[in-house]
Design a protein around this motif. Structure first.
Motif, mmCIF file in Angstrom:
data_model
loop_
_atom_site.group_PDB
_atom_site.id
_atom_site.type_symbol
_atom_site.label_atom_id
_atom_site.label_comp_id
_atom_site.label_asym_id
_atom_site.label_seq_id
_atom_site.Cartn_x
_atom_site.Cartn_y
_atom_site.Cartn_z
ATOM 1 N N ALA A 98 -2.113 45.280 19.003
ATOM 2 C CA ALA A 98 -3.616 46.570 19.369
ATOM 3 C C ALA A 98 -3.088 48.487 18.234
ATOM 4 O O ALA A 98 -4.646 48.519 17.803
ATOM 5 N N SER A 125 -5.795 48.627 14.848
ATOM 6 C CA SER A 125 -6.716 49.880 15.120
ATOM 7 C C SER A 125 -7.002 50.661 14.180
ATOM 8 O O SER A 125 -6.854 52.384 15.013
ATOM 9 N N TRP A 164 -7.134 55.054 13.809
ATOM 10 C CA TRP A 164 -6.256 56.090 14.450
ATOM 11 C C TRP A 164 -5.643 57.262 12.607
ATOM 12 O O TRP A 164 -5.697 58.188 13.269
ATOM 13 N N VAL A 194 -2.764 58.633 25.236
ATOM 14 C CA VAL A 194 -2.834 57.635 25.431
ATOM 15 C C VAL A 194 -1.801 56.962 25.646
ATOM 16 O O VAL A 194 -0.597 56.958 25.014
ATOM 17 N N PHE A 238 0.609 54.067 26.182
ATOM 18 C CA PHE A 238 0.554 52.090 25.744
ATOM 19 C C PHE A 238 1.796 51.595 27.237
ATOM 20 O O PHE A 238 2.895 52.364 27.252
ATOM 21 N N VAL A 277 -3.820 52.530 28.081
ATOM 22 C CA VAL A 277 -3.724 50.961 27.768
ATOM 23 C C VAL A 277 -3.425 49.609 28.177
ATOM 24 O O VAL A 277 -1.702 50.085 28.109
ATOM 25 N N VAL A 308 -8.449 51.885 28.745
ATOM 26 C CA VAL A 308 -9.176 51.790 27.400
ATOM 27 C C VAL A 308 -8.293 49.672 26.898
ATOM 28 O O VAL A 308 -7.097 50.180 26.848
ATOM 29 N N PRO A 319 -7.040 47.068 24.930
ATOM 30 C CA PRO A 319 -6.411 46.697 23.629
ATOM 31 C C PRO A 319 -6.682 46.298 22.800
ATOM 32 O O PRO A 319 -7.344 47.287 21.678
ATOM 33 N N LEU A 331 -9.334 50.189 21.710
ATOM 34 C CA LEU A 331 -8.832 50.617 20.701
ATOM 35 C C LEU A 331 -9.758 51.463 20.058
ATOM 36 O O LEU A 331 -9.755 53.067 18.855
ATOM 37 N N LEU A 343 -11.636 54.804 20.552
ATOM 38 C CA LEU A 343 -10.828 55.741 21.512
ATOM 39 C C LEU A 343 -11.017 57.009 20.474
ATOM 40 O O LEU A 343 -11.538 57.958 22.003
#
Length: 794
Positions: A128, A132, A136, A208, A210, A237, A740, A742, A745, A748
């Motif tokens: 994931a 993305s 980031w 965020v 995970f 996530v 959200v 994966p 993302l 985001l």
């Protein structure tokens, strides 16, 4: 005029765009009427100084205006002119990323890969992030991006390079970590609180998260209020499968601490399942799961068995393995569960177990009243078995009769030391009056304290009815009255699941009870005589190993079964009562094979308990034998030898540690203190780790006494493999965030609110000492002087 020249003339260093928005102020401001008087004064003074001079009127007027301007300039400089420059500072908002690094992230419930191997949740996390990178980078362009991992608390994912936390480097760091070693549990509440503390009072655009949602400490109301007060939204996530996926695990391994060399060692493995496995066998693939036992050092396979169907409504079952070892000494074995490729958690499919193999014969004392058929066959079986040393005493024999056995005796043991030579007492149809009360008490103490086994074989004359109100009545698995009736019909013997779990009564070639033994139409398998023990008369701790099923119509209730072979624990020893002496009849159909398969495992199991009792002098036990982390266990050492009790020792030194530390690395010493009971020493301890522990007395009069106990984590995440996405959705809803996926993302950056703080503040740049002020003063004074010289004024 360029901006840089203007800034030099004004003596300021601020950027041109700030200077363009600046305005002039005075450090010593005056009201408008005061400035009017200053202007009038400057003009009046200049007029007065030039009115009496001779010269052209126009020239004097111009010079007077110059002087008035110079005076006005000086007045302005005295008021402290300055430029007020408005400045803005932007405090970037923070985005905190929390990545779950607990053991549950190793669960494989993701999409299958090319090799049909399912992705783990940790692999899904890395994928994931890897998919993305652009998102980031956009987030980190104008925000502070903080990457943290969490298990029991939050920690830096890259502690050695905190300034290089790009999503690419974080993905590499995650791949280098082994989540099975970072943490056994997830404290989500603690992790979020620590993350907020890292941000201090800075604006947080969002957290965020995970994770798979497996946690023993969900966010508390105090943490939720703190998130709401700081307007920090949580964007979750979710990882892992939303379905209640299936998993099988080795929940417990029960193994004797000591056993005889070349003896079958019963290893009872408890299997648990969780989630929807899709089959009654518990295996996620539907194929039967297998349990195998291997040598942890050499890898040699010692035993293997298929896991049968789980009982209806139950999520646990057990399998008994029967390995052998020809080598004496401590052996380390490993139980392995093979549940197929679909098993979610492979880390909970193994358990270590230890056993000490003792190379000496099992010593049996067999006493019977008369030479009945069962006595004859059992006696011959004990004599010809090379791993058993037997002393056999037949009471009805003549004085000149030579008592049989490998170690023949002519009288009963009379002292504690003589009784302690035996690992098992077999009492046949013997009247209790043949023993003195002292002998009965010694036998009871040997069973209770040392772990000597006791095998009763009921008879028509004396056992058990003559044993009521004796010291050994406590060692019978039924309550009084002991004058038992006889089942008024032949019976067929059928083993129960309790016998299977103990590795007993495994008659025939496979695990199933032979149909010919349960079939009433097979004449040779019927037992013509058995005692009728009412089920309600059994003691609460008694366990039925085999039942008798009536074989013909002579029984008034053919549907009723009777306990024929029962077992019971008494102190450190095991008791078995056999309510028939007709097992020898199976010889007519299958020779002595079935008879041996009944009696030998019973004899070995009962005799094995004496090895675990720590020798004749002392026994060590743990109460309870299984605890959870944070609970305490009481170790009790009982010294049975009166000579050792009289030593008067105030304490006994012992050591305790994890059983898998064969070299005793990390073991700690404890002191067992004398209690008020004679010969008893005890201590209480709380283990600080999970696993199987062993406590032993290494030296002194109780040397060799040993006991094992298990310490388990109450919140082991791998025991419940399914993800908890509902908790994550509720967390996002409570904080104003969102869920959200994966694969989503990249959206985001658009979901994160802009929470950067713009702070305005003004600075004053004085102008009275600027180069422009000096230039104007000098210029005006020079022009006036030159004008006066040109007009030849004094």
């Amino acid at each position: 005029m360029s901006g840089s020249l203007m800034r030099w003339l004004l003596g300021i260093e601020a950027p041109a765009e700030q200077v363009a928005r600046a305005r002039v102020v005075f450090e010593h401001p005056m009201p408008g009427w005061a400035w009017f008087l200053v202007i009038v004064g400057c003009l009046g003074f200049a007029w007065w100084t030039y009115r009496m001079l001779r010269g052209p009127l126009a020239g004097r007027t111009v010079l007077g205006a110059i002087r008035a301007s110079l005076l006005l300039l000086l007045s302005v400089l005295l008021a402290g002119p300055a430029l007020r420059i408005a400045q803005e500072s932007i405090e970037e908002d923070w985005v905190i990323v929390l990545a779950d690094r607990s053991r549950s992230m190793a669960i494989r419930d993701g999409a299958p890969e090319a090799d049909r191997r399912r992705k783990s949740r940790d692999e899904s996390l890395r994928d994931a992030i890897g998919g993305s990178h652009d998102a980031w980078r956009r987030i980190g362009a104008d925000r502070t991006l903080l990457w943290l991992g969490f298990t029991g608390g939050a920690f830096d994912l890259m502690p050695n390079a905190p300034n290089e936390e790009s999503s690419e480097s974080v993905q590499t760091a995650l791949a280098a970590q082994d989540v099975t070693e970072l943490g056994d549990r997830t404290l989500m509440d603690e992790a979020i609180s620590q993350a907020l503390q890292r941000a201090a009072a800075r604006p947080v655009a969002g957290i965020v998260l995970f994770t798979d949602g497996r946690t023993t400490a969900p966010p508390s109301r105090a943490t939720l209020r703190r998130l709401q007060a700081s307007a920090a939204k949580v964007f979750v996530v979710p990882l892992g499968s939303t379905a209640s996926a299936g998993d099988m695990a080795v929940a417990n391994v029960d193994i004797p601490r000591r056993a005889f060399v070349r003896d079958e060692v019963p290893v009872r493995v408890e299997i648990e399942r969780s989630g929807e496995t899709g089959s009654p066998t518990g295996s996620p693939t539907g194929a039967p799961a297998k349990v195998r036992l291997v040598d942890a050092v050499t890898g040699e396979r010692l035993a293997e068995s298929v896991v049968g169907e789980f009982p209806a409504g139950s999520n646990s079952t057990s399998v008994t393995l029967l390995p052998r070892s020809d080598e004496p000494g401590r052996r380390e074995w490993k139980v392995e569960l093979d549940a197929g490729d679909g098993d979610l958690v492979t880390e909970n499919n193994e358990r270590l177990a230890q056993v000490e193999m003792v190379d000496r014969p099992l010593r049996v004392l067999y006493i019977d009243g008369y030479p009945r058929w069962e006595y004859r066959y059992l006696k011959n079986l004990l004599i010809r078995e090379s791993t058993i040393e037997s002393s056999i005493l037949l009471l009805s024999a003549d004085r000149d009769f030579a008592q049989e056995g490998n170690l023949p005796i002519t009288r009963l043991p009379r002292t504690r030391e003589e009784f302690a030579q035996f690992d098992l007492f077999i009492i046949g149809d013997v009247p209790s009056g043949f023993f003195t009360p002292e002998q009965l008490e010694l036998m009871r103490d040997q069973v209770a304290q040392r772990g000597t086994g006791m095998l009763w074989i009921g008879g028509e004359r004396s056992t058990p009815k003559s044993w009521d109100s004796t010291a050994l009545a406590d060692l019978l698995p039924m309550r009084p009255p002991l004058a038992l009736a006889t089942i008024d019909a032949p019976i067929n013997l059928v083993a129960t699941s309790a016998a299977t779990s103990l590795g007993l009564l495994k008659v025939g070639n496979d695990d199933a009870w032979p149909a010919e033994l349960a079939d009433p139409k097979v004449g040779w398998s019927r037992l013509e005589w058995a005692q009728a023990i009412p089920i309600e008369q059994l003691k609460p701790t008694a366990e039925t190993l085999a039942v008798g099923v009536p074989s013909d119509d002579r029984d008034s209730d053919r549907s009723r079964t009777w306990p024929v072979i029962t077992a019971m624990k008494y102190g450190a020893g095991e008791i078995v009562y056999v309510a028939t002496d007709e097992v020898w009849r199976w010889r007519y159909g299958r020779g002595e094979r079935y008879t041996e398969q009944v009696w030998l495992p019973l004899v070995r199991m009962l005799g094995r308990e004496a090895l675990a009792g720590g020798g004749a002098s002392a026994s060590l036990r743990a109460v309870p034998s299984r605890i959870q982390l944070g609970q305490s266990v009481r170790l009790e050492l009982v010294i049975g030898d009166a000579r050792l009790v009289d030593r008067g020792d105030a304490a006994v030194d012992a050591e305790v540690g994890l059983s898998n530390s064969l070299d005793r690395t990390g073991w700690s010493e404890i002191e067992l203190l004398r209690t008020q009971r004679p010969g008893e020493f005890a201590a209480t301890l709380s283990p600080d780790a999970v696993g199987r522990f062993t406590a032993r007395v290494p030296t002194g009069p109780a040397a060799g006494a040993e006991v094992s106990f298990d310490c388990e984590r109450p919140d082991d995440e791998t025991r419940k493999a399914s993800a908890d996405h509902e908790l994550l959705a509720e967390l996002a809803r409570e904080t104003g965030g969102t869920v959200v996926r994966p694969e989503e993302l990249n959206s985001l950056p658009g979901l994160l609110p802009k929470r950067s703080v713009v702070t305005e503040h003004a600075s004053l740049e004085p102008l009275w000492d600027a180069p422009l002020a000096l230039i104007l003063i000098v210029l005006l004074a020079t022009v006036e002087w030159l004008g006066r010289r040109w007009m030849r004024l004094a």
